[in-house]
Design a protein around this motif. Sequence first.
Motif, PDB file in Angstrom:
ATOM      1  N   GLU A 200      -5.468  17.532  -5.531  1.00 19.33           N
ATOM      2  CA  GLU A 200      -5.715  16.264  -4.390  1.00 19.33           C
ATOM      3  C   GLU A 200      -4.469  15.440  -4.035  1.00 19.33           C
ATOM      4  O   GLU A 200      -4.144  15.385  -2.949  1.00 19.33           O
ATOM      5  N   VAL A 201      -4.261  14.698  -5.279  1.00 17.42           N
ATOM      6  CA  VAL A 201      -3.088  13.818  -5.206  1.00 17.42           C
ATOM      7  C   VAL A 201      -1.579  14.484  -5.061  1.00 17.42           C
ATOM      8  O   VAL A 201      -0.907  13.986  -4.265  1.00 17.42           O
ATOM      9  N   ARG A 202      -1.608  15.532  -5.729  1.00 18.03           N
ATOM     10  CA  ARG A 202      -0.294  16.209  -5.549  1.00 18.03           C
ATOM     11  C   ARG A 202       0.115  16.694  -3.865  1.00 18.03           C
ATOM     12  O   ARG A 202       1.224  16.728  -3.397  1.00 18.03           O
ATOM     13  N   ARG A 203      -1.210  17.248  -3.491  1.00 17.38           N
ATOM     14  CA  ARG A 203      -1.151  17.623  -2.156  1.00 17.38           C
ATOM     15  C   ARG A 203      -0.836  16.487  -1.123  1.00 17.38           C
ATOM     16  O   ARG A 203       0.199  16.597   0.011  1.00 17.38           O
ATOM     17  N   LYS A 204      -1.333  15.349  -1.447  1.00 22.62           N
ATOM     18  CA  LYS A 204      -1.016  14.211  -0.507  1.00 22.62           C
ATOM     19  C   LYS A 204       0.383  13.786  -0.801  1.00 22.62           C
ATOM     20  O   LYS A 204       1.022  13.519   0.068  1.00 22.62           O
ATOM     21  N   MET A 205       0.799  13.859  -2.059  1.00 16.77           N
ATOM     22  CA  MET A 205       2.190  13.279  -2.166  1.00 16.77           C
ATOM     23  C   MET A 205       3.247  14.359  -1.584  1.00 16.77           C
ATOM     24  O   MET A 205       4.222  13.732  -0.865  1.00 16.77           O
ATOM     25  N   LYS A 206       3.014  15.419  -1.357  1.00 21.90           N
ATOM     26  CA  LYS A 206       3.776  16.349  -0.701  1.00 21.90           C
ATOM     27  C   LYS A 206       3.776  16.109   0.796  1.00 21.90           C
ATOM     28  O   LYS A 206       4.730  16.121   1.541  1.00 21.90           O
ATOM     29  N   ALA A 207       2.563  15.885   1.425  1.00 18.20           N
ATOM     30  CA  ALA A 207       2.496  15.437   2.607  1.00 18.20           C
ATOM     31  C   ALA A 207       3.057  14.325   3.138  1.00 18.20           C
ATOM     32  O   ALA A 207       3.528  14.302   4.555  1.00 18.20           O
ATOM     33  N   ILE A 208       3.304  13.289   2.323  1.00 19.05           N
ATOM     34  CA  ILE A 208       3.846  11.943   2.623  1.00 19.05           C
ATOM     35  C   ILE A 208       5.356  12.078   2.259  1.00 19.05           C
ATOM     36  O   ILE A 208       6.117  11.191   2.419  1.00 19.05           O
TER      37      ILE A 208
ATOM     38  N   ASN B 190       0.862  -1.319  -0.002  1.00 15.88           N
ATOM     39  CA  ASN B 190       0.031  -0.023  -0.136  1.00 15.88           C
ATOM     40  C   ASN B 190       0.706   1.369   0.077  1.00 15.88           C
ATOM     41  O   ASN B 190       0.701   2.164  -0.701  1.00 15.88           O
ATOM     42  N   ASN B 191       1.875   1.211   0.698  1.00 18.25           N
ATOM     43  CA  ASN B 191       2.894   2.388   1.072  1.00 18.25           C
ATOM     44  C   ASN B 191       3.520   2.588  -0.527  1.00 18.25           C
ATOM     45  O   ASN B 191       4.192   3.682  -0.718  1.00 18.25           O
ATOM     46  N   MET B 192       4.115   1.605  -1.099  1.00 15.59           N
ATOM     47  CA  MET B 192       5.075   1.477  -2.247  1.00 15.59           C
ATOM     48  C   MET B 192       4.166   1.441  -3.601  1.00 15.59           C
ATOM     49  O   MET B 192       4.124   2.550  -4.410  1.00 15.59           O
ATOM     50  N   LEU B 193       3.563   0.364  -3.843  1.00 23.49           N
ATOM     51  CA  LEU B 193       2.937   0.222  -5.193  1.00 23.49           C
ATOM     52  C   LEU B 193       1.786   1.355  -5.316  1.00 23.49           C
ATOM     53  O   LEU B 193       1.816   1.929  -6.159  1.00 23.49           O
ATOM     54  N   LEU B 194       0.854   1.069  -4.393  1.00 20.25           N
ATOM     55  CA  LEU B 194      -0.298   2.014  -4.566  1.00 20.25           C
ATOM     56  C   LEU B 194       0.318   3.397  -4.779  1.00 20.25           C
ATOM     57  O   LEU B 194      -0.253   4.247  -5.739  1.00 20.25           O
ATOM     58  N   THR B 195       0.995   3.984  -3.904  1.00 16.47           N
ATOM     59  CA  THR B 195       1.350   5.325  -4.007  1.00 16.47           C
ATOM     60  C   THR B 195       2.235   5.610  -5.238  1.00 16.47           C
ATOM     61  O   THR B 195       1.976   6.583  -5.869  1.00 16.47           O
ATOM     62  N   ALA B 196       2.984   4.694  -5.734  1.00 15.59           N
ATOM     63  CA  ALA B 196       3.778   4.777  -6.964  1.00 15.59           C
ATOM     64  C   ALA B 196       2.720   4.891  -8.088  1.00 15.59           C
ATOM     65  O   ALA B 196       2.978   5.851  -9.109  1.00 15.59           O
ATOM     66  N   GLU B 197       1.623   4.004  -8.280  1.00 14.41           N
ATOM     67  CA  GLU B 197       0.597   4.157  -9.059  1.00 14.41           C
ATOM     68  C   GLU B 197      -0.135   5.674  -9.216  1.00 14.41           C
ATOM     69  O   GLU B 197      -0.180   6.184 -10.317  1.00 14.41           O
ATOM     70  N   LEU B 198      -0.336   6.105  -7.909  1.00 12.10           N
ATOM     71  CA  LEU B 198      -0.930   7.545  -7.801  1.00 12.10           C
ATOM     72  C   LEU B 198      -0.109   8.659  -8.405  1.00 12.10           C
ATOM     73  O   LEU B 198      -0.310   9.314  -9.329  1.00 12.10           O
ATOM     74  N   TYR B 199       1.306   8.178  -8.111  1.00 13.82           N
ATOM     75  CA  TYR B 199       2.146   9.401  -8.529  1.00 13.82           C
ATOM     76  C   TYR B 199       2.283   9.208  -9.825  1.00 13.82           C
ATOM     77  O   TYR B 199       2.376  10.167 -10.793  1.00 13.82           O
ATOM     78  N   VAL B 200       2.496   8.176 -10.586  1.00 17.21           N
ATOM     79  CA  VAL B 200       2.531   8.300 -12.097  1.00 17.21           C
ATOM     80  C   VAL B 200       1.485   8.606 -12.917  1.00 17.21           C
ATOM     81  O   VAL B 200       1.453   9.425 -13.834  1.00 17.21           O
ATOM     82  N   GLN B 201       0.362   8.323 -12.345  1.00 22.93           N
ATOM     83  CA  GLN B 201      -1.141   8.851 -12.869  1.00 22.93           C
ATOM     84  C   GLN B 201      -1.073  10.234 -12.847  1.00 22.93           C
ATOM     85  O   GLN B 201      -1.289  11.151 -13.817  1.00 22.93           O
ATOM     86  N   TRP B 202      -0.941  11.108 -11.747  1.00 23.85           N
ATOM     87  CA  TRP B 202      -1.040  12.264 -11.471  1.00 23.85           C
ATOM     88  C   TRP B 202       0.291  13.242 -11.178  1.00 23.85           C
ATOM     89  O   TRP B 202      -0.061  14.656 -11.586  1.00 23.85           O
ATOM     90  N   CYS B 203       1.283  13.120 -10.990  1.00 26.44           N
ATOM     91  CA  CYS B 203       2.542  13.635 -10.866  1.00 26.44           C
ATOM     92  C   CYS B 203       3.378  13.557 -12.095  1.00 26.44           C
ATOM     93  O   CYS B 203       4.504  14.327 -12.151  1.00 26.44           O
ATOM     94  N   ASP B 204       3.474  12.466 -12.885  1.00 25.39           N
ATOM     95  CA  ASP B 204       4.175  12.429 -14.035  1.00 25.39           C
ATOM     96  C   ASP B 204       3.419  13.329 -15.076  1.00 25.39           C
ATOM     97  O   ASP B 204       2.451  12.978 -15.559  1.00 25.39           O
ATOM     98  N   ASP B 205       4.166  14.471 -15.489  1.00 27.15           N
ATOM     99  CA  ASP B 205       3.369  15.293 -16.435  1.00 27.15           C
ATOM    100  C   ASP B 205       2.937  14.713 -17.635  1.00 27.15           C
ATOM    101  O   ASP B 205       1.973  14.953 -18.037  1.00 27.15           O
ATOM    102  N   SER B 206       3.780  13.840 -18.282  1.00 28.36           N
ATOM    103  CA  SER B 206       3.606  13.200 -19.465  1.00 28.36           C
ATOM    104  C   SER B 206       2.132  12.125 -19.463  1.00 28.36           C
ATOM    105  O   SER B 206       1.305  12.316 -20.284  1.00 28.36           O
ATOM    106  N   THR B 207       2.110  11.245 -18.201  1.00 26.76           N
ATOM    107  CA  THR B 207       1.200  10.348 -18.014  1.00 26.76           C
ATOM    108  C   THR B 207      -0.247  10.938 -17.838  1.00 26.76           C
ATOM    109  O   THR B 207      -1.365  10.800 -18.356  1.00 26.76           O
ATOM    110  N   SER B 208       0.039  12.011 -17.038  1.00 22.36           N
ATOM    111  CA  SER B 208      -1.171  12.844 -16.396  1.00 22.36           C
ATOM    112  C   SER B 208      -1.967  13.574 -17.755  1.00 22.36           C
ATOM    113  O   SER B 208      -2.979  13.699 -17.800  1.00 22.36           O
ATOM    114  N   ALA B 209      -1.049  14.140 -18.736  1.00 23.28           N
ATOM    115  CA  ALA B 209      -1.650  14.911 -19.709  1.00 23.28           C
ATOM    116  C   ALA B 209      -2.087  14.036 -20.911  1.00 23.28           C
ATOM    117  O   ALA B 209      -3.037  14.352 -21.471  1.00 23.28           O
ATOM    118  N   LYS B 210      -1.574  13.115 -21.273  1.00 31.23           N
ATOM    119  CA  LYS B 210      -1.885  12.162 -22.315  1.00 31.23           C
ATOM    120  C   LYS B 210      -2.762  11.035 -21.803  1.00 31.23           C
ATOM    121  O   LYS B 210      -3.510  10.645 -22.737  1.00 31.23           O
TER     122      LYS B 210
END
Length: 276
Positions: A164-172, A119-139
């Motif tokens: 919301e997701v990027r704010r969570k990423m900063k918090a953790i 939950n702390n690694m894979l799930l968080t990484a999935e959220l990061y890739v979706q919303w924090c990677d500019d290419s993936t989030s845009a395309k």
Amino acid sequence: MSLATDMFVCQMAAAEPWPENATLYQPLKGEQILLSDNASCLAVQAFLRMCNLPVQVVCRANAEYMSPSGKAPFIHVGNHVVSELGPIVQFAKAKGHSLSDGLDEIQKAEMKAYTELVNNMLLTAELYVQWCDDSTSAKITRSRYGSPYPWPLNHILAYQKQWEVRRKMKAIGWGGKSLKQVLEDVDRCCQALSQRLGTQPYFFTKQPTELDALVFGHLFTILTTQLTDDALCEKVKNYENLIKFCRRIEQQYFEEHDQESVLSSVSRCSRGSSTK
């Protein structure tokens, strides 16, 4: 809810048998659902199938907003609505359905630690890739997330979710990470899972536990989800025993039930073909 209320709910749940018309709600499968939600939904489906508990999967564009926790998936069983794998596992356990009762206390503690790792690694990484990677989030991400809604609501909801997701990423502490660092975290998580699994069919016994359902949901989804490149999939493909683990569960619990098996997708990914 208070402890007394939780106990009361569990007692009420235990008094009622699992109905044939239980329903699992998730986002629209083809055009809307994202990597992280798909992984969570598949993990719950795997758990219920491992417990031999029938459930009808229903896709709704507003499943996230229907969920009591604001997260997909959730199940509607009798008079109860329960969301996310952990609470669903506890709910099923209250009805006498558990995959880990045979584990000793040390094994249960170890299973909890690996569950938190996923939950702390894979799930968080999935959220990061979706919303924090500019290419993936845009395309991919923003268009899929907002696809069920008309303009301009589709853009408003997507950018709100991204904020919301990027704010969570900063918090953790993940806000300053690069994609390369996130992928390294995924690799370390896969390495730990691979070492724990070894040559066993499942993580703890000859039968699957809740951890097996969780790991399968995330790894299988990573292997079969189309992204802007194969970087995330490649991290999982480095571990042959994890690939075989995904094949094993897919064959045993999904291939016989589903008209169209996705086993071939895992096979193609494991052979290194492009997911583009």
